[in-house]
Design a protein around this motif. Structure first.
Motif, mmCIF file in Angstrom:
data_model
loop_
_atom_site.group_PDB
_atom_site.id
_atom_site.type_symbol
_atom_site.label_atom_id
_atom_site.label_comp_id
_atom_site.label_asym_id
_atom_site.label_seq_id
_atom_site.Cartn_x
_atom_site.Cartn_y
_atom_site.Cartn_z
ATOM 1 N N LYS A 330 5.265 0.407 -15.262
ATOM 2 C CA LYS A 330 4.604 0.606 -13.976
ATOM 3 C C LYS A 330 3.465 -0.400 -13.794
ATOM 4 O O LYS A 330 3.228 -0.902 -12.686
ATOM 5 N N ARG A 333 4.784 -3.698 -12.563
ATOM 6 C CA ARG A 333 5.054 -3.733 -11.121
ATOM 7 C C ARG A 333 3.767 -3.990 -10.341
ATOM 8 O O ARG A 333 3.763 -4.732 -9.347
ATOM 9 N N VAL A 334 2.674 -3.394 -10.796
ATOM 10 C CA VAL A 334 1.394 -3.619 -10.114
ATOM 11 C C VAL A 334 1.004 -5.089 -10.222
ATOM 12 O O VAL A 334 0.544 -5.704 -9.249
ATOM 13 N N GLN A 336 2.966 -7.593 -10.531
ATOM 14 C CA GLN A 336 3.891 -8.427 -9.759
ATOM 15 C C GLN A 336 3.703 -8.284 -8.257
ATOM 16 O O GLN A 336 3.678 -9.271 -7.522
ATOM 17 N N ASN A 337 3.576 -7.014 -7.803
ATOM 18 C CA ASN A 337 3.604 -6.749 -6.351
ATOM 19 C C ASN A 337 2.309 -6.164 -5.788
ATOM 20 O O ASN A 337 2.179 -6.030 -4.573
ATOM 21 N N ARG A 338 1.392 -5.762 -6.666
ATOM 22 C CA ARG A 338 0.168 -5.065 -6.253
ATOM 23 C C ARG A 338 0.485 -3.791 -5.471
ATOM 24 O O ARG A 338 -0.214 -3.423 -4.528
ATOM 25 N N THR A 339 1.577 -3.125 -5.848
ATOM 26 C CA THR A 339 1.928 -1.833 -5.254
ATOM 27 C C THR A 339 2.371 -0.879 -6.356
ATOM 28 O O THR A 339 2.809 -1.302 -7.430
ATOM 29 N N PRO A 348 4.790 3.873 -1.203
ATOM 30 C CA PRO A 348 4.084 2.822 -1.954
ATOM 31 C C PRO A 348 2.616 2.723 -1.531
ATOM 32 O O PRO A 348 2.286 2.840 -0.346
ATOM 33 N N LYS A 350 -0.459 0.130 -1.579
ATOM 34 C CA LYS A 350 -0.746 -1.298 -1.767
ATOM 35 C C LYS A 350 -2.229 -1.470 -2.049
ATOM 36 O O LYS A 350 -3.075 -0.863 -1.377
ATOM 37 N N ASP A 352 -5.502 -4.325 -3.462
ATOM 38 C CA ASP A 352 -5.983 -5.684 -3.726
ATOM 39 C C ASP A 352 -6.989 -5.557 -4.863
ATOM 40 O O ASP A 352 -8.142 -5.186 -4.647
ATOM 41 N N ARG A 379 2.594 -11.710 -18.189
ATOM 42 C CA ARG A 379 1.844 -11.456 -16.947
ATOM 43 C C ARG A 379 0.345 -11.283 -17.236
ATOM 44 O O ARG A 379 -0.501 -11.689 -16.438
#
Length: 537
Positions: A330, A333-334, A336-339, A348, A350, A352, A379
């Motif tokens: 998990k 994923r954060v 990679q996508n910030r979600t 989801p 989102k 920053d 990462r």
């Protein structure tokens, strides 16, 4: 008609009305005057206008030599002159008092007026402004409080020569009445000006102190390895790059993370810390990513996790190597996508957020063993910073030890001024497996044990008291401790006398021969303490 024009007309009226009171002792027609003051205060609620009239009346009609209005800065416990006549600008600047200091300070402290029939004879007279040097010897001085709801906001004070003591009493009563009338305006001024300015300044000071605390230059130590760390912090702080801080336990990885955040453009945004090693596996996902109401037993309401709390700022994942493979997926994923989705949710979220991770484990080895995801490792490994262990930081040990001694001396109400030479030698020779955290604990213990203004070698724990430094295999026996104390006293005496054995022996209460025998026993040479001097003793 504006307030200024009204003020000028009123003053003309007052001059005409009281033109026959040449001696300045006419008080029978003060009622119209007070009424006009109340009108100005009601109409303008402006302290400057009100004080202009009041000080003008005191000077022109009451024939005061000096008039002073002070305000009380309650949070700072300072009383300062806000407006006056009869004082130079320099004298007015000097008029700052603490609570209870001088006549003014006493009035603010007690809320009661003080009358000094001869000001220079009054026991509380301080002459902080130094205006009394040119004052008349027989001047009377009185000071009345400006009060609102039993709270002292400032004072009105006046100085004048009185031949009639009944007139002095009347003037005290008059200014007390005026002080009561202007109290609401003074209170409003303090709220809108001084308190507002102080809150802004205090807020700015706290933010600045927080930022200064975590500046790389404020991390204690100037060794070459730490200088390299400072340079990396400086380069990455202004970016949004993911940072991986590596280093042994206790080296100060969180301090580095703080330095990065508080020197970044988002320094004002949240900085959220999560200790991954302290999170139970079944709760880690909920703590980091939050959960929806009813998602599991005990989830009575929606909870925002650390990532959501850090939105717009920085999240610091300490001991990231302790996360389970499920939570690692998990986290990937954060990155990679910030979600992410909250536990029990499908929508989801989102964010920053900047991610700073830290670990004392070898993640590359964990990847090979299959306990840490390879894709997550790469990462996180965007900008690695390795914090060196304390044993590789040379003289930083002494700088840190001095800092901790100063800190713990203050906390324990002691006045320890230095660390003895033998103790410094022990600190420098030790390998510090627990790093800065261990050094901090050692110095706290030493400060508590110290009986004078010095941290001695025998105040350090036995693990630091090696045979190399004490000249004996130090244990916990009485004889061993006596030998350690003796060794330290000899070293200190030679240091104080620049290696002169005669003077050192006298300081220790020994003969020169006895001192020589003991120095030989511990392998101490007087030449080590001579510096550049070459003369023999």
């Amino acid at each position: 008609m504006n307030n200024q024009a009204t003020l000028e007309l009123d003053m003309d009226y007052f001059v005409e009305e009281f033109s026959h009171c040449f001696t300045g002792e006419c008080r029978v027609k003060m009622l119209p005057l007070l009424y006009k003051i109340s009108q100005i205060i009601t109409d303008s609620a402006n302290l400057a206008n009100a004080l202009s009239i009041i000080l003008g009346i005191m000077q022109q009609h009451l024939k005061m030599e000096r008039g002073i209005v002070t305000l009380y800065d309650m949070p700072a416990e300072n009383i300062f002159i806000h407006d006056s006549f009869g004082l130079t600008e320099e004298e007015q600047k000097r008029g700052v008092y603490t609570l209870g200091e001088g006549i003014t300070g006493k009035v603010v402290e007690t809320g009661k007026a003080i009358i000094a029939r001869r000001v220079q004879d009054h026991p509380d007279f301080s002459d902080r402004t130094e205006a009394q040097r040119s004052s008349k010897a027989k001047s009377a001085f009185f000071c009345v409080p400006i009060m609102r709801a039993r709270k002292v906001l400032g004072t009105i004070a006046a100085e004048r020569v009185y031949m009639n003591q009944r007139l002095l009493k009347q003037d005290v009563e008059l200014l007390t009445m005026i002080a009561t009338m202007i109290a609401p305006v003074v209170e409003l001024y303090l709220i809108e000006n001084i308190d507002k300015v102080r809150l802004e300044n205090e807020n700015r000071r706290l933010k600045h102190a927080l930022k200064e605390r975590f500046k790389p230059t404020n991390i204690i130590g100037n060794s070459k390895p730490m200088q390299e760390v400072y340079e990396l912090i400086h380069k990455v702080a202004s970016t949004k790059a993911t940072v991986l801080i590596l280093g042994e336990s206790g080296v100060g990885k969180e301090l580095v993370a703080n330095a990065i955040h508080y020197n970044s453009p988002n320094a004002e945004a949240p900085f959220i810390t999560s200790n991954c090693a302290a999170l139970p596996e079944n709760l880690a996902e909920s703590e980091l990513f939050g959960h929806e109401k009813g998602s599991f037993t005990g989830a009575l309401s929606m909870h925002k996790g650390c990532f959501e709390q850090a939105d717009g700022g920085t999240i610091f994942l300490d001991e990231v190597g302790e996360l389970s493979l499920t939570v690692q997926a998990k986290l990937l994923r954060v990155l990679q996508n910030r979600t992410f989705e909250r536990v029990g949710g499908s929508k989801p979220v989102k964010i920053d957020v900047r991610i700073i991770a830290a670990t004392n484990r070898n993640l590359a080895e964990m990847v090979e063993q299959g306990t840490f995801r390879e894709d997550l490792y790469y990462r996180l490994h965007v900008f690695p910073i390795t914090v060196p262990p304390l044993r590789e930081r040379g003289s930083d040990v002494i700088a840190l030890a001095d800092h901790f001694v100063s800190t713990f001396s203050e906390e324990n109400a002691k006045s320890i001024k230095r660390i003895s030479t033998p103790a410094l030698n022990m600190l420098m020779s030790y390998h510090w497996p627990g790093n800065v955290r261990e050094l901090e604990n050692v110095m706290e213990r030493a400060v508590i044990l110290s009986d004078d203004d010095v941290v001695h070698s025998y105040n350090l724990p036995p693990s630091l008291q090696t045979s190399k430094e004490s000249g004996t295999a130090f244990g916990l026996t009485l004889e061993d401790k006596v030998r350690a104390v003796e060794y330290e006293m000899i070293v200190e005496a030679l240091k104080n006398t620049n290696g002169h054995m005669g003077e050192a022996a006298e300081e220790l209460g020994l003969t020169r021969r006895m001192l020589g025998v003991r120095m030989e026993r511990y392998g101490i040479s007087y030449k080590s303490f001579r510096g550049t001097q070459n003369s023999d003793d």
